[in-house]
Write a protein that holds these residues in place. Structure first.
Motif, PDB file in Angstrom:
ATOM      1  N   TYR A  88      27.126 -17.377  25.704  1.00 58.51           N
ATOM      2  CA  TYR A  88      28.519 -17.424  25.271  1.00 58.51           C
ATOM      3  C   TYR A  88      28.811 -16.115  24.558  1.00 58.51           C
ATOM      4  O   TYR A  88      28.155 -15.789  23.564  1.00 58.51           O
ATOM      5  N   GLU A  89      29.754 -15.358  25.096  1.00 60.86           N
ATOM      6  CA  GLU A  89      30.078 -14.031  24.561  1.00 60.86           C
ATOM      7  C   GLU A  89      30.618 -14.129  23.135  1.00 60.86           C
ATOM      8  O   GLU A  89      31.207 -15.133  22.747  1.00 60.86           O
ATOM      9  N   ILE A  90      30.459 -13.058  22.383  1.00 59.76           N
ATOM     10  CA  ILE A  90      30.913 -13.024  20.999  1.00 59.76           C
ATOM     11  C   ILE A  90      32.427 -13.297  20.945  1.00 59.76           C
ATOM     12  O   ILE A  90      33.197 -12.720  21.696  1.00 59.76           O
ATOM     13  N   THR A  91      32.784 -14.242  20.070  1.00 54.14           N
ATOM     14  CA  THR A  91      34.148 -14.778  20.034  1.00 54.14           C
ATOM     15  C   THR A  91      34.527 -15.151  18.615  1.00 54.14           C
ATOM     16  O   THR A  91      33.701 -15.681  17.869  1.00 54.14           O
ATOM     17  N   ASN A  92      35.778 -14.915  18.247  1.00 55.42           N
ATOM     18  CA  ASN A  92      36.332 -15.447  17.001  1.00 55.42           C
ATOM     19  C   ASN A  92      36.884 -16.835  17.290  1.00 55.42           C
ATOM     20  O   ASN A  92      37.754 -16.981  18.159  1.00 55.42           O
ATOM     21  N   GLU A  93      36.375 -17.833  16.582  1.00 59.88           N
ATOM     22  CA  GLU A  93      36.795 -19.215  16.804  1.00 59.88           C
ATOM     23  C   GLU A  93      37.886 -19.606  15.810  1.00 59.88           C
ATOM     24  O   GLU A  93      37.922 -19.108  14.682  1.00 59.88           O
ATOM     25  N   GLU A  94      38.727 -20.539  16.214  1.00 59.60           N
ATOM     26  CA  GLU A  94      39.856 -20.956  15.379  1.00 59.60           C
ATOM     27  C   GLU A  94      39.422 -21.637  14.089  1.00 59.60           C
ATOM     28  O   GLU A  94      40.195 -21.725  13.140  1.00 59.60           O
ATOM     29  N   TRP A  95      38.176 -22.107  14.007  1.00 58.26           N
ATOM     30  CA  TRP A  95      37.702 -22.774  12.792  1.00 58.26           C
ATOM     31  C   TRP A  95      37.039 -21.798  11.814  1.00 58.26           C
ATOM     32  O   TRP A  95      36.397 -22.189  10.854  1.00 58.26           O
ATOM     33  N   GLY A  96      37.234 -20.491  12.044  1.00 62.71           N
ATOM     34  CA  GLY A  96      36.868 -19.506  11.036  1.00 62.71           C
ATOM     35  C   GLY A  96      35.490 -18.888  11.142  1.00 62.71           C
ATOM     36  O   GLY A  96      34.955 -18.410  10.152  1.00 62.71           O
ATOM     37  N   VAL A  97      34.915 -18.876  12.344  1.00 67.94           N
ATOM     38  CA  VAL A  97      33.642 -18.187  12.540  1.00 67.94           C
ATOM     39  C   VAL A  97      33.750 -17.226  13.712  1.00 67.94           C
ATOM     40  O   VAL A  97      34.587 -17.383  14.596  1.00 67.94           O
ATOM     41  N   ARG A  98      32.920 -16.213  13.692  1.00 65.58           N
ATOM     42  CA  ARG A  98      32.712 -15.310  14.831  1.00 65.58           C
ATOM     43  C   ARG A  98      31.301 -15.593  15.290  1.00 65.58           C
ATOM     44  O   ARG A  98      30.366 -15.603  14.478  1.00 65.58           O
ATOM     45  N   ARG A  99      31.107 -15.865  16.587  1.00 61.86           N
ATOM     46  CA  ARG A  99      29.795 -16.303  17.048  1.00 61.86           C
ATOM     47  C   ARG A  99      29.526 -15.937  18.497  1.00 61.86           C
ATOM     48  O   ARG A  99      30.430 -15.581  19.242  1.00 61.86           O
ATOM     49  N   PHE A 100      28.247 -16.057  18.854  1.00 65.14           N
ATOM     50  CA  PHE A 100      27.804 -15.953  20.243  1.00 65.14           C
ATOM     51  C   PHE A 100      26.590 -16.846  20.396  1.00 65.14           C
ATOM     52  O   PHE A 100      25.980 -17.260  19.420  1.00 65.14           O
ATOM     53  N   PHE A 101      26.256 -17.189  21.641  1.00 65.58           N
ATOM     54  CA  PHE A 101      25.054 -17.962  21.941  1.00 65.58           C
ATOM     55  C   PHE A 101      24.123 -17.089  22.771  1.00 65.58           C
ATOM     56  O   PHE A 101      24.572 -16.375  23.670  1.00 65.58           O
ATOM     57  N   PHE A 102      22.822 -17.189  22.491  1.00 63.03           N
ATOM     58  CA  PHE A 102      21.837 -16.588  23.387  1.00 63.03           C
ATOM     59  C   PHE A 102      20.823 -17.642  23.781  1.00 63.03           C
ATOM     60  O   PHE A 102      20.650 -18.646  23.112  1.00 63.03           O
ATOM     61  N   ARG A 103      20.162 -17.402  24.922  1.00 66.81           N
ATOM     62  CA  ARG A 103      19.084 -18.274  25.390  1.00 66.81           C
ATOM     63  C   ARG A 103      17.780 -17.508  25.264  1.00 66.81           C
ATOM     64  O   ARG A 103      17.673 -16.381  25.746  1.00 66.81           O
ATOM     65  N   ASP A 104      16.788 -18.134  24.612  1.00 65.92           N
ATOM     66  CA  ASP A 104      15.495 -17.470  24.477  1.00 65.92           C
ATOM     67  C   ASP A 104      14.625 -17.748  25.701  1.00 65.92           C
ATOM     68  O   ASP A 104      15.033 -18.478  26.615  1.00 65.92           O
ATOM     69  N   ALA A 105      13.437 -17.164  25.729  1.00 69.45           N
ATOM     70  CA  ALA A 105      12.540 -17.295  26.885  1.00 69.45           C
ATOM     71  C   ALA A 105      12.112 -18.737  27.128  1.00 69.45           C
ATOM     72  O   ALA A 105      11.768 -19.099  28.247  1.00 69.45           O
ATOM     73  N   GLY A 106      12.144 -19.572  26.091  1.00 70.09           N
ATOM     74  CA  GLY A 106      11.786 -20.988  26.240  1.00 70.09           C
ATOM     75  C   GLY A 106      12.936 -21.862  26.676  1.00 70.09           C
ATOM     76  O   GLY A 106      12.774 -23.071  26.836  1.00 70.09           O
ATOM     77  N   GLY A 107      14.125 -21.267  26.849  1.00 75.29           N
ATOM     78  CA  GLY A 107      15.290 -22.024  27.289  1.00 75.29           C
ATOM     79  C   GLY A 107      16.156 -22.557  26.158  1.00 75.29           C
ATOM     80  O   GLY A 107      17.165 -23.207  26.402  1.00 75.29           O
ATOM     81  N   ASN A 108      15.777 -22.289  24.913  1.00 75.13           N
ATOM     82  CA  ASN A 108      16.559 -22.758  23.769  1.00 75.13           C
ATOM     83  C   ASN A 108      17.829 -21.922  23.621  1.00 75.13           C
ATOM     84  O   ASN A 108      17.772 -20.696  23.688  1.00 75.13           O
ATOM     85  N   VAL A 109      18.945 -22.594  23.396  1.00 79.55           N
ATOM     86  CA  VAL A 109      20.215 -21.904  23.169  1.00 79.55           C
ATOM     87  C   VAL A 109      20.478 -21.892  21.669  1.00 79.55           C
ATOM     88  O   VAL A 109      20.435 -22.933  21.009  1.00 79.55           O
ATOM     89  N   VAL A 110      20.741 -20.692  21.139  1.00 82.59           N
ATOM     90  CA  VAL A 110      20.939 -20.504  19.706  1.00 82.59           C
ATOM     91  C   VAL A 110      22.337 -19.945  19.463  1.00 82.59           C
ATOM     92  O   VAL A 110      22.762 -18.998  20.133  1.00 82.59           O
ATOM     93  N   ASN A 111      23.035 -20.557  18.518  1.00 85.06           N
ATOM     94  CA  ASN A 111      24.356 -20.130  18.069  1.00 85.06           C
ATOM     95  C   ASN A 111      24.154 -19.188  16.887  1.00 85.06           C
ATOM     96  O   ASN A 111      23.565 -19.570  15.887  1.00 85.06           O
ATOM     97  N   VAL A 112      24.603 -17.944  17.003  1.00 86.99           N
ATOM     98  CA  VAL A 112      24.509 -16.972  15.915  1.00 86.99           C
ATOM     99  C   VAL A 112      25.930 -16.720  15.438  1.00 86.99           C
ATOM    100  O   VAL A 112      26.817 -16.436  16.255  1.00 86.99           O
ATOM    101  N   LEU A 113      26.157 -16.832  14.122  1.00 87.02           N
ATOM    102  CA  LEU A 113      27.521 -16.792  13.614  1.00 87.02           C
ATOM    103  C   LEU A 113      27.637 -16.106  12.274  1.00 87.02           C
ATOM    104  O   LEU A 113      26.660 -15.975  11.541  1.00 87.02           O
ATOM    105  N   SER A 114      28.848 -15.688  11.972  1.00 84.37           N
ATOM    106  CA  SER A 114      29.265 -15.254  10.630  1.00 84.37           C
ATOM    107  C   SER A 114      30.612 -15.906  10.369  1.00 84.37           C
ATOM    108  O   SER A 114      31.413 -16.092  11.293  1.00 84.37           O
ATOM    109  N   HIS A 115      30.861 -16.247   9.123  1.00 82.04           N
ATOM    110  CA  HIS A 115      32.185 -16.740   8.757  1.00 82.04           C
ATOM    111  C   HIS A 115      33.143 -15.566   8.649  1.00 82.04           C
ATOM    112  O   HIS A 115      32.773 -14.489   8.196  1.00 82.04           O
ATOM    113  N   LEU A 116      34.354 -15.778   9.091  1.00 83.08           N
ATOM    114  CA  LEU A 116      35.391 -14.732   9.036  1.00 83.08           C
ATOM    115  C   LEU A 116      35.984 -14.645   7.645  1.00 83.08           C
ATOM    116  O   LEU A 116      36.003 -15.572   6.898  1.00 83.08           O
TER     117      LEU A 116
END
Length: 116
Positions: A88-116
């Motif tokens: 999921y590409e880096i995006t500003n969300e309406e609930w006040g965070v900027r975030r993206f998702f990455f998938r690691d080599a094990g298939g886990n999806v991680v949400n990385v975020l900062s509050h705006l």
């Protein structure tokens, strides 16, 4: 870049019912509830947190963890440099965070975020 907090995300089908059970069993309090995701923490201690999620409203999949950082753009560049799959590409969300998702080599999806 500093990590501010990290928490597991558990997918549930009925958020309210799951919250009731987790509160009953763990004694944690609901510290945030958006209706599709809620976060639990021990009373007076936000260091240990657990989030329950039904369906992410904008991401293509539910992540299995969230990591809050002080500079999400630096984290995004680092993920790109590491050649991680960006789910999921880096995006500003309406609930006040900027975030993206990455998938690691094990298939886990991680949400990385900062509050705006």
């Amino acid at each position: 870049m500093d990590v501010l907090r990290a928490m597991p995300l558990l997918t549930v089908t009925d958020l309210d019912a799951a919250l009731d059970k987790y509160v009953q069993v763990t004694g944690m309090e609901v510290v945030m509830n958006h209706g599709w995701i809620a976060t639990l923490a021990p009373a007076g201690d936000s260091a240990a947190q657990l989030s329950l999620i039904t369906t992410d409203p904008t991401g293509p999949v539910n992540p299995s963890a969230s990591i809050e950082v002080d500079d999400v753009d630096a984290a995004y560049r680092a993920a790109m440099d590491a050649e991680l799959e960006i789910v999921y590409e880096i995006t500003n969300e309406e609930w006040g965070v900027r975030r993206f998702f990455f998938r690691d080599a094990g298939g886990n999806v991680v949400n990385v975020l900062s509050h705006l």
